[in-house]
Design a protein around this motif. Structure first.
Motif, PDB file in Angstrom:
ATOM      1  N   SER A   1       0.403  -0.996   0.113  1.00  0.00           N
ATOM      2  CA  SER A   1      -0.103   0.348  -0.311  1.00  0.00           C
ATOM      3  C   SER A   1       1.027   0.960   0.108  1.00  0.00           C
ATOM      4  N   GLY A   2       0.057   2.332  -0.704  1.00  0.00           N
ATOM      5  CA  GLY A   2       0.894   3.697   0.078  1.00  0.00           C
ATOM      6  C   GLY A   2       0.617   4.904  -1.555  1.00  0.00           C
ATOM      7  N   HIS A   3       1.641   5.563  -1.698  1.00  0.00           N
ATOM      8  CA  HIS A   3       1.180   6.961  -2.332  1.00  0.00           C
ATOM      9  C   HIS A   3       1.803   6.961  -3.952  1.00  0.00           C
ATOM     10  N   PRO A   4       2.477   5.955  -4.622  1.00  0.00           N
ATOM     11  CA  PRO A   4       2.733   5.932  -6.223  1.00  0.00           C
ATOM     12  C   PRO A   4       2.974   6.704  -7.283  1.00  0.00           C
ATOM     13  N   GLY A   5       1.375   8.072  -7.493  1.00  0.00           N
ATOM     14  CA  GLY A   5       1.183   8.855  -8.636  1.00  0.00           C
ATOM     15  C   GLY A   5       2.255   9.875  -7.610  1.00  0.00           C
ATOM     16  N   GLY A   6       2.215  10.547  -6.664  1.00  0.00           N
ATOM     17  CA  GLY A   6       2.330  12.052  -6.084  1.00  0.00           C
ATOM     18  C   GLY A   6       3.510  11.591  -5.927  1.00  0.00           C
ATOM     19  N   SER A   7       4.107  10.196  -5.375  1.00  0.00           N
ATOM     20  CA  SER A   7       5.899  10.271  -5.069  1.00  0.00           C
ATOM     21  C   SER A   7       7.247  10.032  -6.229  1.00  0.00           C
ATOM     22  N   LEU A   8       5.774   9.396  -7.711  1.00  0.00           N
ATOM     23  CA  LEU A   8       7.059   9.747  -9.157  1.00  0.00           C
ATOM     24  C   LEU A   8       7.041  11.032  -9.933  1.00  0.00           C
ATOM     25  N   SER A   9       5.603  12.114  -9.382  1.00  0.00           N
ATOM     26  CA  SER A   9       5.466  13.060 -10.036  1.00  0.00           C
ATOM     27  C   SER A   9       6.563  14.689  -9.181  1.00  0.00           C
ATOM     28  N   ALA A  10       6.754  13.673  -8.387  1.00  0.00           N
ATOM     29  CA  ALA A  10       8.038  15.306  -7.578  1.00  0.00           C
ATOM     30  C   ALA A  10       8.569  15.639  -7.209  1.00  0.00           C
ATOM     31  N   THR A  11       9.484  13.419  -8.077  1.00  0.00           N
ATOM     32  CA  THR A  11      10.612  13.264  -7.842  1.00  0.00           C
ATOM     33  C   THR A  11      11.483  14.372  -8.735  1.00  0.00           C
ATOM     34  N   ASP A  12      11.862  14.726  -9.095  1.00  0.00           N
ATOM     35  CA  ASP A  12      13.167  15.084 -10.383  1.00  0.00           C
ATOM     36  C   ASP A  12      12.700  16.265  -9.208  1.00  0.00           C
ATOM     37  N   ALA A  13      11.871  17.388  -9.087  1.00  0.00           N
ATOM     38  CA  ALA A  13      11.998  18.223  -8.158  1.00  0.00           C
ATOM     39  C   ALA A  13      12.845  18.214  -6.730  1.00  0.00           C
ATOM     40  N   VAL A  14      12.788  16.712  -5.587  1.00  0.00           N
ATOM     41  CA  VAL A  14      12.937  17.420  -5.058  1.00  0.00           C
ATOM     42  C   VAL A  14      14.556  16.506  -5.235  1.00  0.00           C
TER      43      VAL A  14
ATOM     44  N   LYS B   1       4.929  21.885 -12.840  1.00  0.00           N
ATOM     45  CA  LYS B   1       4.141  21.836 -13.802  1.00  0.00           C
ATOM     46  C   LYS B   1       4.251  19.747 -13.921  1.00  0.00           C
ATOM     47  N   THR B   2       3.615  18.763 -13.569  1.00  0.00           N
ATOM     48  CA  THR B   2       4.319  17.613 -13.819  1.00  0.00           C
ATOM     49  C   THR B   2       3.065  16.884 -14.109  1.00  0.00           C
ATOM     50  N   THR B   3       3.462  15.468 -13.942  1.00  0.00           N
ATOM     51  CA  THR B   3       2.239  14.541 -14.592  1.00  0.00           C
ATOM     52  C   THR B   3       2.000  13.650 -13.421  1.00  0.00           C
ATOM     53  N   LYS B   4       1.029  12.867 -12.414  1.00  0.00           N
ATOM     54  CA  LYS B   4       0.838  12.508 -12.210  1.00  0.00           C
ATOM     55  C   LYS B   4       2.077  11.096 -12.701  1.00  0.00           C
ATOM     56  N   GLY B   5       2.540   9.574 -11.448  1.00  0.00           N
ATOM     57  CA  GLY B   5       2.890   8.820 -11.626  1.00  0.00           C
ATOM     58  C   GLY B   5       3.792   8.719 -12.896  1.00  0.00           C
ATOM     59  N   LYS B   6       4.897   9.925 -13.439  1.00  0.00           N
ATOM     60  CA  LYS B   6       5.624   9.728 -13.320  1.00  0.00           C
ATOM     61  C   LYS B   6       6.664   9.252 -14.445  1.00  0.00           C
TER      62      LYS B   6
ATOM     63  N   MET C   1       1.349   4.192 -14.875  1.00  0.00           N
ATOM     64  CA  MET C   1       0.456   4.401 -14.103  1.00  0.00           C
ATOM     65  C   MET C   1       0.794   6.890 -14.076  1.00  0.00           C
ATOM     66  N   GLU C   2       1.330   7.086 -15.463  1.00  0.00           N
ATOM     67  CA  GLU C   2       0.744   8.460 -15.706  1.00  0.00           C
ATOM     68  C   GLU C   2      -0.538   8.539 -15.854  1.00  0.00           C
ATOM     69  N   ASN C   3      -0.770  10.068 -15.788  1.00  0.00           N
ATOM     70  CA  ASN C   3      -2.103  10.434 -15.331  1.00  0.00           C
ATOM     71  C   ASN C   3      -3.590   9.117 -14.740  1.00  0.00           C
ATOM     72  N   VAL C   4      -2.916   8.172 -14.631  1.00  0.00           N
ATOM     73  CA  VAL C   4      -3.977   7.385 -13.816  1.00  0.00           C
ATOM     74  C   VAL C   4      -4.914   7.620 -12.436  1.00  0.00           C
ATOM     75  N   CYS C   5      -5.863   8.489 -12.224  1.00  0.00           N
ATOM     76  CA  CYS C   5      -5.898   8.730 -10.938  1.00  0.00           C
ATOM     77  C   CYS C   5      -5.883   7.663  -9.219  1.00  0.00           C
ATOM     78  N   ASP C   6      -5.898   6.673 -10.083  1.00  0.00           N
ATOM     79  CA  ASP C   6      -6.117   5.086  -9.565  1.00  0.00           C
ATOM     80  C   ASP C   6      -4.303   4.973  -8.702  1.00  0.00           C
TER      81      ASP C   6
END
Lengths: 310, 273
Positions: free
Chosen positions: B31-44, B239-244, B249-254
């Motif tokens: 369990s966990g939250h991949p989408g927003g983790s992957l979208s923010a990866t580059d900036a962090v 501006k990022t892509t969720k699940g990047k 996973m990209e832009n898939v809300c699930d």
């Protein structure tokens, strides 16, 4: 006539005392600095005072940021906003981190008076008590307010200190203040009366009236709600015929609940609660409201007699 | 010691490694939250390997720059970056969300490098405000970086903090907004519209920089620009892509809050080679 003091005046002055000796003391307020008296500190140490405007949630979460950088943070507003409006910030961002944040809230209880229900915090002790790490002090008068502020400053972790709006009568000969240690104000083995805040004075008046009737009441100032002095409760339960608990707070979740929990688990004995019974407050003068909500010495006497009549 | 600053190509490689960690640890946890983790990866990643000052072996070194992840559900990204930066052994990543682990489902102080817990949204910008003001009182020159989610800024507390950060001229504070356009219930524009986003921050007295949050060059230049701004806080709207980085996973809300299955994780790790 005993001395009458605003607890919040004492608070403001104590902050200045602390600020002079500890440069890490900082004070936050949310547009109520004249009412809470943090304005006194602001005048003395403007560079260490921050007003956040009418935004208590931001103020509370900001206190955590300060504390993470080693600051000793005092956060003030009215009790209703500190504990209600910003509860999530207190739970998740202050107390969970066990930060050195001291929430000193004024205008607690029904004795706020004419402002009415929206400003009368009757649930604040309950709201703070369920949070792990949190310590709670409800000083009974002006001088004890200074003791409470020093105790909060000198002990690590989050504190909630509950102050009133109206002047409080100074109670003499309370003995030394120790965090988590109840103060026995009168001796007696017929009935025990535990109280906090301004109801300690009412309890003492009640004990006087009871004595006239030949009943010896043990009045105990339970200034620290958390950590609770369990030994004082267990001792009183064993040595008297029952316990009356008095507080300017809902009978649900506050001092009475704290004591009932200890009694139920360790020393079952009859306890009666003098507090606000599942009601909102309303406008009125403090004295009128204490009567309307059955929080006077008269009500305490009645409760004590009821215990002894069984 | 702090790892050396990386060049753009190396940052991109590091980001890929961090994405692999994220996918692997969430898959292991179940369990966990991949989408927003992957979208923010580059900036962090850029922040930790090219911008921040810190000492992994002395996490509370007073001169450290502060980083706080206000959107705490992206803890796998934070943990992964901290492990790559040397705050704790990488093997620990696979204990995410397990009983007794120092890597909780949402961040807290049992993780070396995490100073303030998060998870209840909307409070991190205030935390940064406190850190920023503490620096000013102590005349310290550390900077404060706060990562926020886009859905998160629907919280009122964020705007209370936004007002206060500009009131107190917090020019040592830089917020990063991971604008991936999705939240749990769908697109942000459908659930609760955020636009005009940049205008809102400008109106609150901030310096706002809009960038492609997956372009390392733009990310680095935004961080550099933020440091030159005086008397106001800066927000980098990325501006990022969720699940990047993982095609399915990209832009898939699930995938906001669902772990990949074993098969999905294998496929994702293949893509992130």
């Amino acid at each position: 006539m005993a001395e009458l003091l605003y607890q919040r005046d004492v608070y403001g002055k104590t902050l200045i005392e602390l600020g002079k000796t500890n440069k890490d003391v900082i004070v936050l307020d949310a547009d109520l600095s004249s009412s809470t008296r943090t304005g006194l500190f602001a005048k003395e140490f403007p560079e260490r005072f921050f007003n956040f405007g009418v935004a208590e949630q931001n103020m509370m979460a900001t206190s955590a940021g300060f504390a993470s950088c080693g600051k000793l943070v005092f956060v003030s507003t009215f009790a209703i906003f500190a504990t209600g409006r910003a509860w999530d910030q207190v739970r998740n961002t202050v107390s969970y981190n066990n930060f050195n944040v001291k929430i000193v809230a004024t205008h607690a209880g029904i004795s706020v008076g004419p402002d009415g229900s929206s400003h009368q915090a009757l649930e604040d002790i309950a709201l703070m008590r369920v949070i792990p790490n949190m310590n709670i002090i409800v000083p009974c008068d002006g001088p004890q307010t200074r003791d409470a502020i020093f105790a909060a400053a000198n002990n690590p972790g989050p504190f909630y200190v509950r102050l009133g709006r109206a002047k409080a009568e100074t109670i003499e000969n309370k003995g030394e203040f120790k965090l988590g240690r109840a103060q026995e104000l009168t001796e007696g083995n017929d009935v025990a009366i535990f109280a906090c805040g301004i109801l300690v004075q009412e309890a003492l008046v009640a004990a006087g009236e009871l004595l006239n009737k030949g009943i010896k009441a043990r009045v105990i100032n339970m200034h620290t709600i958390k950590p609770l002095d369990r030994d004082a409760v267990i001792k009183a339960a064993g040595q008297t015929k029952g316990i009356v608990v008095c507080e300017e707070h809902s009978v649900i979740g506050g001092l009475a609940s704290s004591i009932d929990e200890v009694v139920a688990e360790n020393c079952p004995v009859k306890t009666l609660r003098v507090g606000v019974r599942n009601r909102y407050g309303q406008s009125g003068e403090p004295g009128q409201l204490l009567k309307e909500y059955n929080l006077t010495s008269f009500d305490i006497v009645k409760a004590a007699e009821k215990i002894l009549s069984k | 010691m702090q790892p050396d600053n990386l060049k753009i190509k190396e940052l991109e490689q590091k980001a890929k490694q961090i994405r692999r960690n994220i996918v692997a640890m969430i898959a292991k946890a179940g369990s966990g939250h991949p989408g927003g983790s992957l979208s923010a990866t580059d900036a962090v990643t850029a922040l930790f390997f090219s911008e921040l000052r810190y000492k992994p072996d002395a996490p509370l070194w007073p001169g450290r720059d502060r980083f706080h992840m206000s959107k705490g559900h992206c803890a796998p990204l934070w943990y992964s970056v901290l492990a790559e930066a040397g705050f704790f052994p990488k093997e620990k990543l696979m204990t995410l969300r397990q009983l007794g682990s120092m890597l909780q489902g949402h961040p807290d102080r049992r993780t070396p490098g995490v100073e303030v817990a998060s998870g209840s949204l909307g409070q991190g910008l205030s935390v940064g405000l406190g850190m920023s003001l503490a620096a000013k009182i102590d005349k310290m020159d550390y900077r404060v970086y706060i990562l926020m989610g886009d859905g998160e800024i629907q919280e009122g507390n964020i705007w209370e903090a936004a007002m206060a950060c500009s009131h107190y001229k917090c020019d040592n504070l830089c917020a990063i907004l991971d604008y991936n356009g999705f939240q749990i219930d769908g697109k942000t524009c459908a659930v609760m519209n955020l636009e005009p986003l940049k205008d809102k921050w400008l109106a609150f007295g901030w310096h706002a920089i809009l960038i492609d949050g997956h372009n390392m060059k733009e990310i680095l230049s935004a961080y550099a620009e933020a440091k030159t701004v005086k008397d106001k806080p800066t927000i980098i709207i990325a501006k990022t892509t969720k699940g990047k980085g993982v095609s399915f996973m990209e832009n898939v809300c699930d995938f906001h809050g669902r772990a990949p299955t074993k098969e999905e994780a294998e496929k994702a790790l293949e893509e992130l080679k």
